[in-house]
Scaffold this motif. Structure first.
Motif: not given
Length: 133
Positions: A19-20, A23, A27, A40, A120-122
């Motif tokens: 997940r990292d 992200e 980006e 997201y 792990w979300s906006s």
């Protein structure tokens, strides 16, 4: 809005590391292509993106390749399943609906109590501002 499915048969697919990596790759590709991120969430076995549309096919391919490459998967082991769900959001009301759906995903799964608690979300950014590094 897009939903992608990583290959759950791979041991790294549902890890915090994966997940990292997603992200960071997301980006990087956002900067390359200059698209706008509305929202997201990166879950254990899928990803939801609500983004603007510039060259979406190319940017999705680039993002998927970069994530798989950074995770250093064995040759011939696809990280992503070939299918994904993609559609246009026709109105502001529908955008708000989809953004709420995306951010509430971890809460519905019982992973966190509030959307902004999922790393792990906006949701964290849209409610509280950018994370401290």
């Amino acid at each position: 809005m897009s939903q992608w499915l990583p290959n759950e048969d791979l041991p790294r697919a549902g890890t915090p590391l994966a997940r990292d990596v997603f992200e960071r790759g997301f980006e990087r590709v956002r900067r390359w292509y200059g698209f706008y991120v509305c929202g997201y969430v990166v879950m254990h076995e899928h990803v939801h993106l609500l983004i603007s549309e510039p060259e979406r096919g190319q940017l999705l391919q680039m993002l998927k390749q970069n994530v798989a490459r950074e995770l250093r998967l064995p040759e011939g082991s696809p990280f992503w399943l070939p299918r994904y769900y993609d559609f246009n959001v026709p109105s502001e009301a529908k955008r708000v609906e989809k953004l709420r759906y995306i951010h509430r995903n971890p809460v519905r799964r019982g992973l966190v109590a509030k959307p902004e608690d999922w790393k792990w979300s906006s949701s964290f950014i849209t409610r509280l501002g950018p994370r401290e590094s």
